[in-house]
Motif scaffolding. Structure first.
Motif, short mmCIF file in Angstrom:
data_model
loop_
_atom_site.label_atom_id
_atom_site.label_comp_id
_atom_site.label_asym_id
_atom_site.label_seq_id
_atom_site.Cartn_x
_atom_site.Cartn_y
_atom_site.Cartn_z
N LYS A 25 0.83 -1.21 0.00
CA LYS A 25 0.00 0.00 0.00
C LYS A 25 0.86 1.26 0.00
CE LYS A 25 -4.02 -2.08 2.13
NZ LYS A 25 -4.89 -2.18 3.29
N CYS A 26 2.01 1.19 0.67
CA CYS A 26 2.90 2.35 0.76
C CYS A 26 3.76 2.52 -0.49
CB CYS A 26 3.80 2.23 1.97
SG CYS A 26 2.93 2.19 3.54
N SER A 30 5.20 -0.34 -7.72
CA SER A 30 6.34 -1.24 -7.95
C SER A 30 5.79 -2.62 -8.28
CB SER A 30 7.23 -1.30 -6.71
OG SER A 30 6.55 -1.88 -5.62
N CYS A 31 6.46 -3.28 -9.21
CA CYS A 31 6.01 -4.62 -9.60
C CYS A 31 7.11 -5.32 -10.39
CB CYS A 31 4.74 -4.56 -10.42
SG CYS A 31 4.95 -3.78 -12.04
N TYR A 44 9.90 -2.96 -11.97
CA TYR A 44 9.56 -1.57 -12.18
C TYR A 44 9.26 -0.92 -10.84
CZ TYR A 44 8.78 -2.74 -17.09
OH TYR A 44 8.92 -3.17 -18.38
N GLU A 45 9.74 0.31 -10.65
CA GLU A 45 9.41 1.06 -9.43
C GLU A 45 9.39 2.54 -9.75
OE1 GLU A 45 10.98 0.12 -5.37
OE2 GLU A 45 11.96 2.06 -5.68
N ARG A 46 8.34 3.21 -9.33
CA ARG A 46 8.26 4.66 -9.44
C ARG A 46 8.58 5.21 -8.06
NH1 ARG A 46 3.05 6.43 -12.54
NH2 ARG A 46 4.14 8.41 -12.39
N THR A 47 9.86 5.36 -7.80
CA THR A 47 10.35 5.72 -6.48
C THR A 47 9.71 6.99 -5.94
OG1 THR A 47 12.43 4.66 -7.07
CG2 THR A 47 12.45 6.06 -5.13
N GLY A 48 9.47 7.97 -6.78
CA GLY A 48 8.87 9.23 -6.34
C GLY A 48 7.45 9.09 -5.84
N LYS A 49 6.81 7.97 -6.09
CA LYS A 49 5.42 7.74 -5.67
C LYS A 49 5.32 6.99 -4.34
CE LYS A 49 3.38 9.45 -9.33
NZ LYS A 49 2.41 10.54 -9.29
N ILE A 50 6.45 6.64 -3.74
CA ILE A 50 6.43 5.92 -2.47
C ILE A 50 5.83 6.83 -1.40
CG2 ILE A 50 7.86 4.92 -0.63
CD1 ILE A 50 9.80 4.02 -2.85
#
Length: 96
Positions: A25-26, A30-31, A44-50
């Motif tokens: 959830k946090c 990422s997947c 894949y990870e959108r680090t800025g969306k954490i």
């Protein structure tokens, strides 16, 4: 030694850490998604969306560490399966 003390070998697909749902959830963006032509698992990870605020409020450093190591173990398992499928060593993961 750290590997044994933290029981990393017990982290399997069937033994998901209790806080993994919170982590998902946090860190919703990422997947893993298949493998590239060389057989490397793709992550894949959108680090800025954490959602750091949610992480901090809902999970301890130790729980985060355990979930992270569990995720790395899953990537290693995917690489091992890919090695068997490709009949050659796969020792890397592709990160985007």
């Amino acid at each position: 030694k750290w590997f044994e003390e933290n029981k990393v070998g017990e982290l399997t697909m069937e033994n998901e850490p209790k806080k993994q749902t919170v982590m998902n959830k946090c860190i919703p963006f990422s997947c893993t998604h298949g493998c590239d032509k060389e057989g490397r698992p793709i992550y894949y990870e959108r680090t800025g969306k954490i959602r750091c605020d949610l992480l901090h409020a809902n999970i301890t450093k130790e729980e985060f560490e355990r979930c992270h190591v569990w995720g790395i173990q899953q990537m290693m398992a995917r690489a091992e399966k890919s090695s068997q499928d490709m009949k050659k060593p796969v020792t890397q993961v592709r990160l985007y």
